[in-house]
Every structure is written in structure tokens, then in C-alpha cells.
Design a protein around this motif. Structure first.
Motif, PDB file in Angstrom:
ATOM      1  N   VAL A 172       0.839  -1.211   0.000  1.00  0.00           N
ATOM      2  CA  VAL A 172       0.000   0.000   0.000  1.00  0.00           C
ATOM      3  C   VAL A 172       0.869   1.254   0.000  1.00  0.00           C
ATOM      4  O   VAL A 172       0.545   2.241  -0.673  1.00  0.00           O
ATOM      5  N   GLU A 173       1.981   1.216   0.730  1.00  0.00           N
ATOM      6  CA  GLU A 173       2.885   2.372   0.718  1.00  0.00           C
ATOM      7  C   GLU A 173       3.544   2.556  -0.637  1.00  0.00           C
ATOM      8  O   GLU A 173       3.775   3.670  -1.084  1.00  0.00           O
ATOM      9  N   GLN A 174       3.840   1.447  -1.294  1.00  0.00           N
ATOM     10  CA  GLN A 174       4.494   1.501  -2.603  1.00  0.00           C
ATOM     11  C   GLN A 174       3.533   2.017  -3.675  1.00  0.00           C
ATOM     12  O   GLN A 174       3.947   2.703  -4.603  1.00  0.00           O
ATOM     13  N   TYR A 175       2.262   1.679  -3.558  1.00  0.00           N
ATOM     14  CA  TYR A 175       1.245   2.106  -4.530  1.00  0.00           C
ATOM     15  C   TYR A 175       0.179   2.915  -3.799  1.00  0.00           C
ATOM     16  O   TYR A 175      -0.845   2.376  -3.373  1.00  0.00           O
ATOM     17  N   PRO A 176       0.359   4.220  -3.666  1.00  0.00           N
ATOM     18  CA  PRO A 176      -0.579   5.036  -2.875  1.00  0.00           C
ATOM     19  C   PRO A 176      -1.979   5.109  -3.484  1.00  0.00           C
ATOM     20  O   PRO A 176      -2.943   5.345  -2.772  1.00  0.00           O
ATOM     21  N   ASN A 177      -2.141   4.869  -4.774  1.00  0.00           N
ATOM     22  CA  ASN A 177      -3.465   4.917  -5.414  1.00  0.00           C
ATOM     23  C   ASN A 177      -4.182   3.575  -5.361  1.00  0.00           C
ATOM     24  O   ASN A 177      -5.238   3.414  -5.976  1.00  0.00           O
ATOM     25  N   PHE A 178      -3.653   2.630  -4.658  1.00  0.00           N
ATOM     26  CA  PHE A 178      -4.232   1.298  -4.602  1.00  0.00           C
ATOM     27  C   PHE A 178      -5.691   1.313  -4.157  1.00  0.00           C
ATOM     28  O   PHE A 178      -6.525   0.613  -4.728  1.00  0.00           O
ATOM     29  N   ASN A 179      -6.018   2.101  -3.150  1.00  0.00           N
ATOM     30  CA  ASN A 179      -7.393   2.117  -2.632  1.00  0.00           C
ATOM     31  C   ASN A 179      -8.402   2.524  -3.704  1.00  0.00           C
ATOM     32  O   ASN A 179      -9.542   2.077  -3.695  1.00  0.00           O
ATOM     33  N   ALA A 180      -8.001   3.378  -4.638  1.00  0.00           N
ATOM     34  CA  ALA A 180      -8.911   3.809  -5.700  1.00  0.00           C
ATOM     35  C   ALA A 180      -9.219   2.665  -6.667  1.00  0.00           C
ATOM     36  O   ALA A 180     -10.269   2.650  -7.304  1.00  0.00           O
ATOM     37  N   PHE A 181      -8.331   1.678  -6.764  1.00  0.00           N
ATOM     38  CA  PHE A 181      -8.507   0.573  -7.711  1.00  0.00           C
ATOM     39  C   PHE A 181      -9.146  -0.664  -7.088  1.00  0.00           C
ATOM     40  O   PHE A 181      -9.351  -1.652  -7.776  1.00  0.00           O
ATOM     41  N   LYS A 182      -9.486  -0.628  -5.809  1.00  0.00           N
ATOM     42  CA  LYS A 182      -9.996  -1.825  -5.128  1.00  0.00           C
ATOM     43  C   LYS A 182     -11.224  -2.423  -5.817  1.00  0.00           C
ATOM     44  O   LYS A 182     -11.269  -3.620  -6.065  1.00  0.00           O
ATOM     45  N   GLN A 183     -12.226  -1.605  -6.093  1.00  0.00           N
ATOM     46  CA  GLN A 183     -13.452  -2.110  -6.710  1.00  0.00           C
ATOM     47  C   GLN A 183     -13.160  -2.703  -8.083  1.00  0.00           C
ATOM     48  O   GLN A 183     -13.675  -3.759  -8.433  1.00  0.00           O
ATOM     49  N   MET A 184     -12.322  -2.027  -8.866  1.00  0.00           N
ATOM     50  CA  MET A 184     -12.004  -2.523 -10.204  1.00  0.00           C
ATOM     51  C   MET A 184     -11.261  -3.865 -10.112  1.00  0.00           C
ATOM     52  O   MET A 184     -11.509  -4.770 -10.900  1.00  0.00           O
ATOM     53  N   ILE A 185     -10.396  -4.011  -9.152  1.00  0.00           N
ATOM     54  CA  ILE A 185      -9.650  -5.260  -8.975  1.00  0.00           C
ATOM     55  C   ILE A 185     -10.605  -6.403  -8.657  1.00  0.00           C
ATOM     56  O   ILE A 185     -10.448  -7.516  -9.156  1.00  0.00           O
ATOM     57  N   ARG A 186     -11.631  -6.139  -7.854  1.00  0.00           N
ATOM     58  CA  ARG A 186     -12.585  -7.189  -7.478  1.00  0.00           C
ATOM     59  C   ARG A 186     -13.387  -7.712  -8.657  1.00  0.00           C
ATOM     60  O   ARG A 186     -13.648  -8.906  -8.745  1.00  0.00           O
ATOM     61  N   VAL A 187     -13.795  -6.824  -9.554  1.00  0.00           N
ATOM     62  CA  VAL A 187     -14.729  -7.237 -10.607  1.00  0.00           C
ATOM     63  C   VAL A 187     -14.104  -7.285 -11.993  1.00  0.00           C
ATOM     64  O   VAL A 187     -14.768  -7.656 -12.962  1.00  0.00           O
ATOM     65  N   ALA A 188     -12.845  -6.935 -12.149  1.00  0.00           N
ATOM     66  CA  ALA A 188     -12.218  -6.855 -13.469  1.00  0.00           C
ATOM     67  C   ALA A 188     -12.194  -8.218 -14.151  1.00  0.00           C
ATOM     68  O   ALA A 188     -12.050  -9.253 -13.512  1.00  0.00           O
ATOM     69  N   ASP A 189     -12.327  -8.188 -15.479  1.00  0.00           N
ATOM     70  CA  ASP A 189     -12.277  -9.390 -16.312  1.00  0.00           C
ATOM     71  C   ASP A 189     -10.872  -9.467 -16.908  1.00  0.00           C
ATOM     72  O   ASP A 189     -10.500  -8.666 -17.758  1.00  0.00           O
ATOM     73  N   ILE A 190     -10.094 -10.429 -16.447  1.00  0.00           N
ATOM     74  CA  ILE A 190      -8.727 -10.590 -16.936  1.00  0.00           C
ATOM     75  C   ILE A 190      -8.664 -11.901 -17.699  1.00  0.00           C
ATOM     76  O   ILE A 190      -9.057 -12.945 -17.196  1.00  0.00           O
ATOM     77  N   ARG A 191      -8.166 -11.807 -18.941  1.00  0.00           N
ATOM     78  CA  ARG A 191      -8.056 -12.993 -19.789  1.00  0.00           C
ATOM     79  C   ARG A 191      -6.637 -13.128 -20.308  1.00  0.00           C
ATOM     80  O   ARG A 191      -5.901 -12.157 -20.383  1.00  0.00           O
ATOM     81  N   GLU A 192      -6.310 -14.344 -20.694  1.00  0.00           N
ATOM     82  CA  GLU A 192      -4.967 -14.606 -21.196  1.00  0.00           C
ATOM     83  C   GLU A 192      -5.045 -14.898 -22.692  1.00  0.00           C
ATOM     84  O   GLU A 192      -5.787 -15.773 -23.134  1.00  0.00           O
ATOM     85  N   GLU A 242      -2.336 -15.597 -25.885  1.00  0.00           N
ATOM     86  CA  GLU A 242      -0.963 -15.843 -26.300  1.00  0.00           C
ATOM     87  C   GLU A 242       0.024 -15.664 -25.142  1.00  0.00           C
ATOM     88  O   GLU A 242       1.019 -14.954 -25.249  1.00  0.00           O
ATOM     89  N   SER A 243      -0.283 -16.286 -24.035  1.00  0.00           N
ATOM     90  CA  SER A 243       0.555 -16.281 -22.836  1.00  0.00           C
ATOM     91  C   SER A 243       0.729 -14.902 -22.210  1.00  0.00           C
ATOM     92  O   SER A 243       1.682 -14.658 -21.478  1.00  0.00           O
ATOM     93  N   LYS A 244      -0.154 -13.960 -22.493  1.00  0.00           N
ATOM     94  CA  LYS A 244      -0.108 -12.629 -21.892  1.00  0.00           C
ATOM     95  C   LYS A 244      -1.470 -12.328 -21.306  1.00  0.00           C
ATOM     96  O   LYS A 244      -2.490 -12.705 -21.859  1.00  0.00           O
ATOM     97  N   LYS A 245      -1.475 -11.612 -20.182  1.00  0.00           N
ATOM     98  CA  LYS A 245      -2.732 -11.286 -19.508  1.00  0.00           C
ATOM     99  C   LYS A 245      -3.185  -9.895 -19.909  1.00  0.00           C
ATOM    100  O   LYS A 245      -2.380  -8.963 -19.995  1.00  0.00           O
TER     101      LYS A 245
END
Length: 177
Positions: free
Chosen positions: A115-135, A137-140
Motif C-alpha cells: 500500500v505504501e508503494q502504490y498510494p493509489n491502490f485504494n482507488a482501484f480496489k473495486q475494479m480489482i474485485r470485478v475486473a475481467d482478466i483474460r490470457e 498468447e501467454s499474456k494477460k
């Protein structure tokens, strides 16, 4: 020397040595022999006193020790288990508690550093929970679709394109939270 020795005492010591062994002794040997006799006399008293104190301590210990006899090994085992079970459980509980605490402390430090390293982390919490991440060609990749309505964008799922600025914006948190 611990005490003064007279000529008469020296003559007696030399005479008793000559009478006992048949050899003549000089004065220095008689003086040294007297000194050794004094020292070993004191040492002998110290040894006797120590032996007496050790004997008293041994008697005291024997009086405090109570022998326990069992009918069989099983009975002895359960007696020992009953005596040592409580302290063993306390020590085991303490070890488990300390291990848990150390593990939680390490997790806390890891999260705190993140959290100290990424101070904007709290703003991305909701997006992290619901984001659609797909792979692909071996890349996300983060998968977003264009928003159907500009006023109801889904966090972490849709984006809006600003034509004037030629930029894509992604909603990170909604007004109603």
C-alpha cells in the motif's frame, strides 16, 4: 609460615624422624615438613566439614523424595501423562500462538509495504474485485467493453471514450458508495 617454630620443636621433629626411619633430617626439611603438616591439617578440617555438609544435604534431599511404585507400565505412562499434559498443552498453545502472530505480522508488513508503494491502490480496489482478466498468447489482458450508457458505467467492466481528448476513461468508484 603460618606459625613460629622453636629450636626445641625442630629437634623433636628431627629426632622422631630419625627414630622412625633411621635417617637424619636437616633443619630446612623439618621446617618444610612442619609447614606441610599445618597446611594439610587445615585442609583436612575443611574436607571433613564439607563432607559433613554434603551428608546433611543428602539427608535433606532423601527426606524430600517420595518414591512412587506402579503396578504396570501403562499405569506409569498415564501418571506421567497426567503430570506433564497441562504444561505441554500450555507450551504447545504458546508456540502455536506465536507462530500465528508471526505469520500475521509478516502478512501485515507485506500488505503495508504494498500500500505504501502504490498510494493509489485504494482507488482501484473495486475494479480489482470485478475486473475481467483474460490470457491471450501467454499474456494477460484487462478486458473492457464500451459503455452502453455514459451515466451507468460498470466499474472495471466498461470504459468511455472522450472524443475531444482522444482518451479512454475507466470508472474506478461510483458516486453511490
Amino acid at each position: 609460615m603460618s606459625s613460629q617454630i622453636t629450636k626445641e620443636e625442630l629437634t623433636r621433629i628431627k629426632g622422631s624422624f630419625q627414630a622412625k626411619y633411621g635417617y637424619e633430617m636437616d633443619e630446612w626439611t623439618a621446617v618444610i615438613l612442619t609447614e606441610l603438616n599445618d597446611r594439610f591439617g587445615n585442609f583436612s578440617q575443611t574436607v571433613q566439614q564439607s563432607t559433613k555438609e554434603i551428608g546433611n544435604a543428602a539427608q535433606l534431599i532423601k527426606g524430600q523424595v517420595h518414591a512412587v511404585h506402579f503396578k504396570n507400565d501403562r499405569q506409569a505412562f498415564f501418571f506421567g501423562l497426567g503430570k506433564l499434559l497441562s504444561p505441554s498443552l500450555i507450551v504447545l498453545t504458546g508456540i502455536l500462538f506465536i507462530a500465528y502472530y508471526v505469520g500475521q505480522y509478516e502478512k501485515y508488513n507485506e500488505i503495508s509495504n504494498f500500500v505504501e508503494q502504490y498510494p493509489n491502490f485504494n482507488a482501484f480496489k473495486q475494479m480489482i474485485r470485478v475486473a475481467d482478466i483474460r490470457e491471450f498468447e501467454s499474456k494477460k489482458y484487462l478486458v473492457l467493453r464500451p459503455a452502453a450508457k455514459a451515466n451507468s458505467i460498470k466499474i472495471g467492466k466498461e470504459y468511455e471514450y472522450l472524443k475531444k481528448e482522444k482518451a479512454v476513461i475507466v470508472l474506478l468508484e461510483s458516486d453511490n458508495q
